[in-house]
Design an enzyme around this catalytic site. Sequence first.
Site, PDB file in Angstrom:
ATOM      1  N   GLU D  58     -29.374 -28.210   6.910  1.00  0.00           N
ATOM      2  CA  GLU D  58     -28.355 -27.405   7.593  1.00  0.00           C
ATOM      3  C   GLU D  58     -28.424 -27.474   9.103  1.00  0.00           C
ATOM      4  O   GLU D  58     -27.397 -27.433   9.780  1.00  0.00           O
ATOM      5  CB  GLU D  58     -28.436 -25.952   7.131  1.00  0.00           C
ATOM      6  CG  GLU D  58     -27.851 -25.702   5.738  1.00  0.00           C
ATOM      7  CD  GLU D  58     -28.673 -26.261   4.604  1.00  0.00           C
ATOM      8  OE1 GLU D  58     -29.849 -26.633   4.818  1.00  0.00           O
ATOM      9  OE2 GLU D  58     -28.154 -26.338   3.470  1.00  0.00           O
ATOM     10  N   GLN D  80     -23.013 -24.829   2.333  1.00  0.00           N
ATOM     11  CA  GLN D  80     -22.674 -24.639   0.916  1.00  0.00           C
ATOM     12  C   GLN D  80     -22.644 -23.171   0.496  1.00  0.00           C
ATOM     13  O   GLN D  80     -21.748 -22.741  -0.228  1.00  0.00           O
ATOM     14  CB  GLN D  80     -23.659 -25.422   0.068  1.00  0.00           C
ATOM     15  CG  GLN D  80     -23.208 -25.614  -1.342  1.00  0.00           C
ATOM     16  CD  GLN D  80     -23.948 -26.766  -2.003  1.00  0.00           C
ATOM     17  OE1 GLN D  80     -25.097 -26.601  -2.416  1.00  0.00           O
ATOM     18  NE2 GLN D  80     -23.317 -27.921  -2.096  1.00  0.00           N
ATOM     19  N   HIS D 127     -27.723 -16.227  -2.781  1.00  0.00           N
ATOM     20  CA  HIS D 127     -26.347 -16.716  -2.962  1.00  0.00           C
ATOM     21  C   HIS D 127     -25.368 -15.549  -2.882  1.00  0.00           C
ATOM     22  O   HIS D 127     -24.302 -15.576  -3.493  1.00  0.00           O
ATOM     23  CB  HIS D 127     -26.179 -17.425  -4.304  1.00  0.00           C
ATOM     24  CG  HIS D 127     -27.034 -18.632  -4.481  1.00  0.00           C
ATOM     25  ND1 HIS D 127     -28.354 -18.568  -4.842  1.00  0.00           N
ATOM     26  CD2 HIS D 127     -26.751 -19.955  -4.337  1.00  0.00           C
ATOM     27  CE1 HIS D 127     -28.847 -19.792  -4.931  1.00  0.00           C
ATOM     28  NE2 HIS D 127     -27.903 -20.653  -4.628  1.00  0.00           N
TER      29      HIS D 127
END
Lengths: 341, 341, 325, 325
Positions: D58, D80, D127
């Site tokens: 990243e 993502q 997430h």
Amino acid sequence: MAATRTPKTRSKVTIDDYLLSEHQLEEMYYYMLLARRLNERMLAMNRQGRAPFVIAGAGQEAAQVGAAMALRKGEDYVAPYYRDLGVNLVLGMTAREAMLNLLGKRDDPNGHGKQMPAHWGHRERKVVTQSSVVTTQFLHATGIALAAKLRKDPVVVLTSCGEGSTSKGDFHESLNFAAVHKLPVIFFVENNGYAITESTEKSLPVENVADRARGYGIQSAVVDGMDCVAVYQTVRPAVDQARRGGGPFLIEARCYRLWPHSSDDDDTRYRPKKELDEWIKKDPLTLFRGRVESDGIFPKEDLDEIEQRVAEEVRDAAQWAMMQPDPEPEDALTFVYKELD
Amino acid sequence: MAATRTPKTRSKVTIDDYLLSEHQLEEMYYYMLLARRLNERMLAMNRQGRAPFVIAGAGQEAAQVGAAMALRKGEDYVAPYYRDLGVNLVLGMTAREAMLNLLGKRDDPNGHGKQMPAHWGHRERKVVTQSSVVTTQFLHATGIALAAKLRKDPVVVLTSCGEGSTSKGDFHESLNFAAVHKLPVIFFVENNGYAITESTEKSLPVENVADRARGYGIQSAVVDGMDCVAVYQTVRPAVDQARRGGGPFLIEARCYRLWPHSSDDDDTRYRPKKELDEWIKKDPLTLFRGRVESDGIFPKEDLDEIEQRVAEEVRDAAQWAMMQPDPEPEDALTFVYKELD
Amino acid sequence: MATMTVIEAVRSTLDEEMARDDRIFLLGEDVEAGGVFRATDGLHAKYGERVIDSPLAESSIIGISIGAAHYGLRPVAEIQFADFIHSGFDQLCSEASRWSYRTNGDSFLPMVVRAPWGGGVHGGQHHSQSIEAYYSHMPGIKVVAPAFPADFRSLLKASILDPNPVLFLEHKRIYRLIKQDVDNAPAETQLSRARITRPGADLTIIAYGFMLHESLSAAETLAGEGIDCMVVDLLTLNPLDTETILESAKATGKVLVVHEDTLTGGLGGEISAIIAEHAFEYLDAPIRRIAGPDVPAMPYHHAMEEFFMPNREKIAAAARDLAAY
Amino acid sequence: MATMTVIEAVRSTLDEEMARDDRIFLLGEDVEAGGVFRATDGLHAKYGERVIDSPLAESSIIGISIGAAHYGLRPVAEIQFADFIHSGFDQLCSEASRWSYRTNGDSFLPMVVRAPWGGGVHGGQHHSQSIEAYYSHMPGIKVVAPAFPADFRSLLKASILDPNPVLFLEHKRIYRLIKQDVDNAPAETQLSRARITRPGADLTIIAYGFMLHESLSAAETLAGEGIDCMVVDLLTLNPLDTETILESAKATGKVLVVHEDTLTGGLGGEISAIIAEHAFEYLDAPIRRIAGPDVPAMPYHHAMEEFFMPNREKIAAAARDLAAY
Ligand SMILES: Cc1ncc(C[n+]2csc(CCOP(=O)(O)OP(=O)(O)O)c2C)c(N)n1
Ligand SMILES: Cc1ncc(C[n+]2csc(CCOP(=O)(O)OP(=O)(O)O)c2C)c(N)n1
Ligand SMILES: [Mg+2]
Ligand SMILES: [Mg+2]
């Protein structure tokens, strides 16, 4: 494998052996000298209380000037690091601008007083603005190289850092991406033996910084960073190859930090006097001057003339810069966001 | 250089050629099979709407079991990654615990319902708690190895990740530090050919992941990750050497992700059916069973018996786990800070 | 009596703690030579391999400390300047802050990350930053930012003893500026306790670090004008001592929150919000904030740096308005 | 009429913009295959080398975008999951946010970083995160977090056209949940403009992202009870539309700020502080905040996840109290 390039022992040498024109050789000496004398004056101004902070490139002028001269000025990009005064001078920075930068003056084109000294950046000269955070510029250089490749522009990017900075994660992510995409970027590491107080072996598990290239299948070379000609002869072909689509290159210039880390540092607490004395003998300036003189490339007078010209430039730059306007306090509020014109 | 280890072509083979006891070989098969059958059942439960998310290690069981068996259970540390069910089973995780983990049950010793499935961690078993963020565990493993070295404890740390995760900056910072300090840590990379949709060449500029070790002067090896015996024979000496102070080792196990990335993924949009079919022929379970059978190490019956035992364990685990208590909603508030007792 | 500076307080405490517990070790750039601020001077000579120069890589300094703390050691990491902690943000946020939470306390991290922070030292954009707001929005991490030598000693000790990851912030500007007789000064020994450093009836100034000192001298000035300011030293920024914050706000009904960090999204917003929600009925005036302007970072030139930095004059001016409200 | 989901709004806008300006390119993990949420489906086939799969790194996705934007291209990077942006924090904070500032606008970065954020999707601790507070405390960066498909289209366009680095947040939960006829729906075309989505006289609810929708349905419910709620959609989180925030607060005198992010240090604190400082005299009640609890991250199990997530019921309950105050 890292190919080492050392100056061949020469019997009777002519200018042809340098593979450089007389003008180029003169430029080399001029820029190296200008960088050194500027740094010396800056340190003096710091001691006089005129400049809060100085970080210099003494001992790395040959590496910086040799590398920068291998580029196309104004076309190729450079993402340098704080010691690279020599690089910036070759790319067009004037002595006066260097002094504006030291003093954080309003008209310093690098940082406009917002940045610390030696935090370079000049859009027209293709010098990428830099922060104090080491190695981040490796990714910026990789991004510029990707963009140039996408646009099919014949641009090469050279980015530099010290050997200690190759321990950062961004070093890995840069070389990995550049290798995968075969980008036209030269990673130029100025190994000056120290990261502030830490000698190289504290952060480098291999013999050469250049060996780090092996993990990426990137070509690499180690060059004597005290020898400006050798550096040019090493960087130039790498640049040409990258321009032809040959991909990235990692070059380690072995030099030495002749001064303390910065004007705030006392190197006597960690650096052996003997070691320093040994390296002072290899000072890139005396080495270069001695060589071109003994090889009869330039008569002593010409070199003295350059010395005088540089001394004059530096004196003028310092005096002129001190009289230039400071930023207004409220300038602290400007350009947080770029406005579309 | 990365030394490749491939199973030698053998004429008449005896158990001695395995350099493993019959018991060890039986364990290998048992754990690989248990991992596979558990993953199969988990996927079924996902399809039935009983488990929101499954991420499995199908195709990597040989690599995981072979590597874990080379360690001293309960003494050596492991910082695994999400696919490593096989590693955890070898280190003592029960089928029931694996199912508690899948369902995020209160009593899952890994994540207590707070963590996603396959986010391992068990202090007594020396399995380090992990997040979803890839490669961070490489630094944790390096820190544990540093601590063990400082305390002069004969502990080895094995940490694992996928090949795609070796592009992260933390990979570089871990290997660099471990090499500089010659730490007892094994970096175990399970190269399964894909990082979600990205095939290896999109992130790896060299032929082998193991080649990345060259930039650090770290020893490395590539091993057939579908061959559990070969993996054990490769990891074991590296572990022993590290324990003796020989420093870090990077091992690449060449395996294949036989399933989609996770229960949310549709691999048909990016993975050629032909490629998958080729690899299915190298399924580590069939490979192992075929080999020990044809070599006459175990009679068919013994292996069938293991199959039945595993099937029974998995059935029991799933049914039992589904009846176990869920966390209380308010458990979301617990253990933000550790209290000194 | 032992009068010492902040930097001496830090150094002496590290020395005493390392002598007490051999699980404590130091990891950071240049720490063997004493560090750029000399906070670890002499410790390598005294403790040898327990003082470790790290490669120049902040994510590794934090990630390796996590591993060592998990193993049972007591790492005290040094980030040379707080400005350079950013590449370690992931290891602190995704890993360190969640270690106890995700294992239900089965695993935990007794580690300290020391970081010199703050401006007013000609440090420019990358040697002047305030980073506390980012880490005060990270449950699982504790953030400490003392102002006086005695508190530096007692709270660094407490941070080392704490079983959780502690970000210990040392304001560069006061390293050698502030001296104190640490034997006879008040010393907070608990984390998450603020202190009413100066009692006062007219209005409440809440601050920390260098700004605490600027607030105290502003209060001095205002006392001469007959304005009686209470001054609160937060000491620990995460978790906050909400009780003391509310008590001090209710006591005067007028609150001025001061920090050097930029205004928007700074810690002052949270403090103001806590008061606006839980002490609303006690308020006699708007809750004021004095903070750095919303620019990316502190500029280098002293004229702009001074403009950026809050100081006693700016604080006094705001307090006057508030008192007059 | 074109009724589309949020994910379709994002995909179609990327497509249209790439067709308009060939300097735009996409960089991120798995974007060539369409990305894990399919936001870039079909774009690699259509634009070839302008859709680039990055290695799993990243910091490089952001740092390389910085370089490309400096060169003059228009990178639209994809992280993502927002949870994985943390290792790029340094490149965003130390570099991207300061590019224009430190060069006095001589250099600037027309780049967008797209990041799916938020919880309620069984994503667990890594997430489900809300990251807006960190980047809303970063002057030089712009942060956008729409709630409706039409705004996703107009504001993604605006973000791509903006000469500054923009963090464009896409709430995962609403990717396919929220549909809208984008041709006939209001669409904000300017950054830093909030919208009063629902007028109301009794109290003001300020929200964004998924919580905007929960706030609207809470307002629906309360309308049935005779409580008339104004609902403000912030749309851009940095820089904030202070004017609209104050106007809406003054209009009702009672404010409820809602976000999914954890409470302490969340964006709600700043909004509350702005109101407490500049609309104090209009306030008839304490400024309330509904937010995620102060835990490191959202737990996985649905029971705990539900407990963590604010929702229409919790919002309605708080609004009732406030109305009754
Ligand atoms: C990320 C980061 N960490 C720490 C520092 C503080 N620092 C400035 S220069 C330096 C040493 C750099 O050594 P090297 O890369 O060898 O370059 P040199 O100064 O020797 O030319 C350090 C640690 C920094 N600027 N950035
Ligand atoms: C830092 C980070 N970025 C992105 C992701 C999302 N993600 C989860 S797994 C994965 C691919 C990992 O590939 P690899 O390392 O090869 O392991 P594999 O899944 O193939 O076993 C990605 C990108 C993540 N978990 N962490
Ligand atoms: Mg160096
Ligand atoms: Mg993989």
